[in-house]
Design a protein around this motif. Structure first.
Motif, PDB file in Angstrom:
ATOM      1  N   VAL A   1       0.848  -1.186   0.000  1.00 39.08           N
ATOM      2  CA  VAL A   1       0.000   0.000   0.000  1.00 39.08           C
ATOM      3  C   VAL A   1       0.887   1.240   0.000  1.00 39.08           C
ATOM      4  O   VAL A   1       1.784   1.380   0.828  1.00 39.08           O
ATOM      5  N   ILE A   2       0.622   2.131  -0.941  1.00 41.45           N
ATOM      6  CA  ILE A   2       1.318   3.414  -0.958  1.00 41.45           C
ATOM      7  C   ILE A   2       0.531   4.348  -0.046  1.00 41.45           C
ATOM      8  O   ILE A   2      -0.670   4.555  -0.253  1.00 41.45           O
ATOM      9  N   PRO A   3       1.164   4.902   0.981  1.00 42.01           N
ATOM     10  CA  PRO A   3       0.443   5.738   1.944  1.00 42.01           C
ATOM     11  C   PRO A   3      -0.295   6.915   1.298  1.00 42.01           C
ATOM     12  O   PRO A   3       0.159   7.472   0.296  1.00 42.01           O
TER      13      PRO A   3
ATOM     14  N   GLY B   1      -6.501   4.144  -9.836  1.00 40.79           N
ATOM     15  CA  GLY B   1      -6.493   3.734 -11.231  1.00 40.79           C
ATOM     16  C   GLY B   1      -5.340   4.285 -12.051  1.00 40.79           C
ATOM     17  O   GLY B   1      -5.179   3.915 -13.213  1.00 40.79           O
ATOM     18  N   ASP B   2      -4.521   5.196 -11.491  1.00 36.91           N
ATOM     19  CA  ASP B   2      -3.373   5.728 -12.236  1.00 36.91           C
ATOM     20  C   ASP B   2      -2.358   4.621 -12.490  1.00 36.91           C
ATOM     21  O   ASP B   2      -2.060   3.821 -11.602  1.00 36.91           O
ATOM     22  N   PRO B   3      -1.792   4.591 -13.692  1.00 39.02           N
ATOM     23  CA  PRO B   3      -0.747   3.598 -13.965  1.00 39.02           C
ATOM     24  C   PRO B   3       0.583   4.011 -13.339  1.00 39.02           C
ATOM     25  O   PRO B   3       0.927   5.195 -13.311  1.00 39.02           O
ATOM     26  N   LEU B   4       1.304   3.038 -12.812  1.00 37.63           N
ATOM     27  CA  LEU B   4       2.631   3.267 -12.245  1.00 37.63           C
ATOM     28  C   LEU B   4       3.629   2.380 -12.980  1.00 37.63           C
ATOM     29  O   LEU B   4       3.367   1.212 -13.223  1.00 37.63           O
TER      30      LEU B   4
ATOM     31  N   ILE C   1      11.590   1.116  -7.691  1.00 39.78           N
ATOM     32  CA  ILE C   1      11.082   2.471  -7.866  1.00 39.78           C
ATOM     33  C   ILE C   1       9.729   2.431  -8.571  1.00 39.78           C
ATOM     34  O   ILE C   1       9.568   1.745  -9.587  1.00 39.78           O
ATOM     35  N   PHE C   2       8.772   3.146  -7.990  1.00 40.88           N
ATOM     36  CA  PHE C   2       7.463   3.338  -8.593  1.00 40.88           C
ATOM     37  C   PHE C   2       7.446   4.744  -9.174  1.00 40.88           C
ATOM     38  O   PHE C   2       7.713   5.702  -8.467  1.00 40.88           O
ATOM     39  N   LYS C   3       7.113   4.866 -10.440  1.00 39.36           N
ATOM     40  CA  LYS C   3       7.064   6.171 -11.087  1.00 39.36           C
ATOM     41  C   LYS C   3       5.728   6.298 -11.794  1.00 39.36           C
ATOM     42  O   LYS C   3       5.272   5.367 -12.456  1.00 39.36           O
ATOM     43  N   LYS C   4       5.107   7.482 -11.640  1.00 40.36           N
ATOM     44  CA  LYS C   4       3.857   7.704 -12.356  1.00 40.36           C
ATOM     45  C   LYS C   4       4.113   7.568 -13.844  1.00 40.36           C
ATOM     46  O   LYS C   4       5.073   8.106 -14.366  1.00 40.36           O
ATOM     47  N   TYR C   5       3.247   6.830 -14.495  1.00 37.99           N
ATOM     48  CA  TYR C   5       3.374   6.626 -15.931  1.00 37.99           C
ATOM     49  C   TYR C   5       2.408   7.568 -16.631  1.00 37.99           C
ATOM     50  O   TYR C   5       1.230   7.635 -16.285  1.00 37.99           O
ATOM     51  N   SER C   6       2.912   8.311 -17.597  1.00 35.21           N
ATOM     52  CA  SER C   6       2.080   9.223 -18.373  1.00 35.21           C
ATOM     53  C   SER C   6       1.977   8.719 -19.802  1.00 35.21           C
ATOM     54  O   SER C   6       2.958   8.785 -20.551  1.00 35.21           O
ATOM     55  N   PRO C   7       0.818   8.207 -20.202  1.00 36.75           N
ATOM     56  CA  PRO C   7       0.654   7.780 -21.591  1.00 36.75           C
ATOM     57  C   PRO C   7       0.901   8.931 -22.570  1.00 36.75           C
ATOM     58  O   PRO C   7       1.414   8.733 -23.653  1.00 36.75           O
TER      59      PRO C   7
END
Length: 179
Positions: free
Chosen positions: A17-19, A31-34, A45-51
């Motif tokens: 779980v990401i706080p 629902g955001d892709p990581l 590393i988890f990074k926000k993915y931007s389509p």
């Protein structure tokens, strides 16, 4: 990398779980892709993915063409940041986080046109110099992916041509995202 002091365990299905505080500050929504990748020293590393990031060079070309055609600054954003700029210094806007007002316009899924005398909507945090004159959300499969913006300094407004161009480019980019 910034240490938060928060420790979480992985469950039996491999989930962590990401706080909430981190999700809020990093603007990570349900629902955001990581994107997940590893470093050689064992970091995950988890990074926000931007389509939309996949189209950033293409978006830059679109901004250049629109700006040269209209003489106005043009910006394309993803859901969080400015990914393409033309007509103003890149340093002023590129990579900056969009404002909550612009995020609200995008979430409304309707094209916005600033009326004369209306309070200015800034395109990005720290960009008080510019006002959004037209904002056309980029929609792909019903989801908001970003926005096409025409900007002005001060009290500028946009005409019908800019309105239609923003609408057309946003529709085109949305179709590209679906393919």
């Amino acid at each position: 990398m910034k240490a938060t002091g928060i420790v979480r365990r992985i469950d039996d299905l491999g989930r962590v779980v990401i706080p909430k505080e981190i999700r809020r500050t990093m603007r990570i929504r349900d629902g955001d892709p990581l994107e997940i990748y590893t470093e050689k020293d064992g970091e995950v590393i988890f990074k926000k993915y931007s389509p939309m990031g996949e189209l950033s060079s293409f978006a830059g070309q679109m901004c250049e063409t629109l700006s040269k055609s209209t003489g106005l600054p043009v910006v394309i954003t993803d859901r969080d940041t400015v990914i393409a700029v033309w007509g103003v210094s890149k340093r002023e806007l590129f990579g900056k986080v969009i404002t909550p007002e612009l995020e609200g316009i995008m979430e409304g899924r309707q094209i916005y046109r600033r009326a004369a005398g209306e309070r200015a909507v800034e395109p990005a945090e720290g960009a008080e110099k510019y006002a959004v004159t037209v904002a056309a959300p980029i929609l792909a499969e019903g989801d908001v992916m970003g926005c096409v913006l025409f900007l002005a300094e001060g009290d500028g407004t946009a005409g019908e041509v800019e309105y239609k161009l923003a609408q057309t480019v946003a529709g085109f980019l949305g179709k590209q995202m679906e393919n």
